[in-house]
Each structure stands twice: as structure tokens, then as C-alpha cells.
Design an enzyme around this catalytic site. Sequence first.
Site, PDB file in Angstrom:
ATOM      1  N   TYR A  67     -15.486  37.273  -5.554  1.00  0.00           N
ATOM      2  CA  TYR A  67     -16.289  38.303  -5.939  1.00  0.00           C
ATOM      3  C   TYR A  67     -15.973  39.580  -6.534  1.00  0.00           C
ATOM      4  O   TYR A  67     -16.425  40.097  -7.604  1.00  0.00           O
ATOM      5  CB  TYR A  67     -17.012  38.757  -4.673  1.00  0.00           C
ATOM      6  CG  TYR A  67     -18.055  39.875  -4.964  1.00  0.00           C
ATOM      7  CD1 TYR A  67     -19.259  39.465  -5.329  1.00  0.00           C
ATOM      8  CD2 TYR A  67     -18.241  41.058  -4.440  1.00  0.00           C
ATOM      9  CE1 TYR A  67     -20.529  40.477  -5.303  1.00  0.00           C
ATOM     10  CE2 TYR A  67     -18.958  42.101  -4.659  1.00  0.00           C
ATOM     11  CZ  TYR A  67     -20.204  41.829  -5.020  1.00  0.00           C
ATOM     12  OH  TYR A  67     -21.108  42.542  -5.223  1.00  0.00           O
ATOM     13  N   GLN A  73     -11.764  45.626  -1.484  1.00  0.00           N
ATOM     14  CA  GLN A  73     -12.539  45.517   0.031  1.00  0.00           C
ATOM     15  C   GLN A  73     -11.653  44.794   0.812  1.00  0.00           C
ATOM     16  O   GLN A  73     -11.691  45.140   2.026  1.00  0.00           O
ATOM     17  CB  GLN A  73     -13.805  44.835  -0.218  1.00  0.00           C
ATOM     18  CG  GLN A  73     -14.433  44.926   0.930  1.00  0.00           C
ATOM     19  CD  GLN A  73     -15.919  44.184   0.835  1.00  0.00           C
ATOM     20  OE1 GLN A  73     -16.761  44.807   0.066  1.00  0.00           O
ATOM     21  NE2 GLN A  73     -16.291  43.100   1.565  1.00  0.00           N
TER      22      GLN A  73
END
Length: 256
Positions: A152, A146
Site C-alpha cells: 500500500y 506506517q
Amino acid sequence: MNLSLNQKVILISGGAKGIGAAVAKGLIEEGGIPVIIDPSGEEARQIIDFANNQALHLPIRLIRAADASRAVEETLKKFGRIDGIVNNAGSNDGVGLENGNPEAFENSVSKNLFHYYHLAHYSLPALKNSQGSIVNISSKTAVTGQGGTSGYVAAKGAQLALTREWAAELLPYQIRVNAVIPAEVYTPMYENWIQSFPNPEEKLEEINRKIPLGKRMTHADEIAAMVLFLLSSKSSHITGQHLFVDGGYTHLDRAL
């Protein structure tokens, strides 16, 4: 379809909001008993009411191993069994390579990953007795990347690896382990992220246009449907799989 989940006791981390709440409500509709491991009190109470009190709320934030141990202990004390786990809690906290630091990265991985292991570890004796099922909720970011969210994504990638590892390790006990991979799901957490943009409606429309099937986001109850299937005996010969419920977002050409 009757998924034969009646009276099945399922631990759901982050079970009071978003995808976790959709899983809990779907399980209740199937006659199952969700154990909602989530500090969010008001949202959890609404689910308990929906279940006519045939559910358990444990207001625990899973940070340390002892937190997971207590959740398992309290569940077994009340119900005497555990039939499945939905590892779901976590947040995309934006700890990146440039905009983070080693301590923030370690904390991000810890809070998004370690409780998946802790909950499975402490539940294992009960899961052996029930020949239960584990479902790990991951993210398309583990596959696509991302940008700006190293902690994450590292945790989400590790969840996919652990899904295969646990599936292999637990074969002798007939415990199945699978992962569900959402992409764009409009949850309360997602809403907060959208609202951080100067023009939220424009950003939302831009994202919707990139989703091949229907040009819309996946609904939380569509993720829940896959999770419940994987918890049920209807998926009795499925293990070690990564299942994408994302309207084709991850694998189809987004220019379609």
C-alpha cells in the site's frame, strides 16, 4: 463559492463510499456530474438518487487496463466529454515485509496503483479537449510510513511521484495534476480497521489525541472540499502539488 463545476463530467474511482462518495456528493451540489466507478451497488444508487439521476454509475472494479478503458468509453458514449479524474480507489491491505510475500506485494501494488495510470491514460484525449484536471488521492503513509503495509505504501508513494511526473508532462495541454494527502479519515473502511482491535473505542481515542487540530479526525467532506477546489477553475494556476488535509497530523509535532 461557485466553483464553476456545473455540468462538468468527473470520473471518480471508488466513488460510492468514503472519500469518493463525499467527492461525488460535493460535485453534485456544485451542479457537476459524477461518474462513479465502483462495484458497490446500493451505495452508488443512493448517490444517483441524491443527484436526481444526473450522474452515472459504472459497476466496474478497476483491475485490468481494459476495465479503465471500458469506463472511459462508456462515459464518453453517454456524455461526450471528461472534465476531470479523481483517482481514489484502493485499500490498505496490510501486506508487509514480514507478513507478506513477493506475490502478495505485487498484487497489493497493482490493485492500489495501476488503475491510477490506466484511467488517466485512457482519459487523456478527452482531458486534452477539456483542459481538465486530475486529482490523485494518496495517503500520509507515503510520507510517514506506517509499518506492516509495504504494498500500500509503495503504491501511495508512487502516486505522489506520478502526480509530479504527469504535471510536468501535461503542461503543454493545460492539464493540471495534483495530489491530496489525507491522514486519519473515518470512512467505512477505517471503521472496519478500528473494529479489528480488542478495544476499538480506546484505540480511536488514542488516535484522536495525536491529531493536532481539534483532536479529531478529518471529515470526508473536508477532503472533498479540497478535491473540488483542485478540479475547479479557482485553482487554475496550481499543478504538481501535494496538499495535506489532515489537521496538521503529518507535519506538526503530535505531542502538542
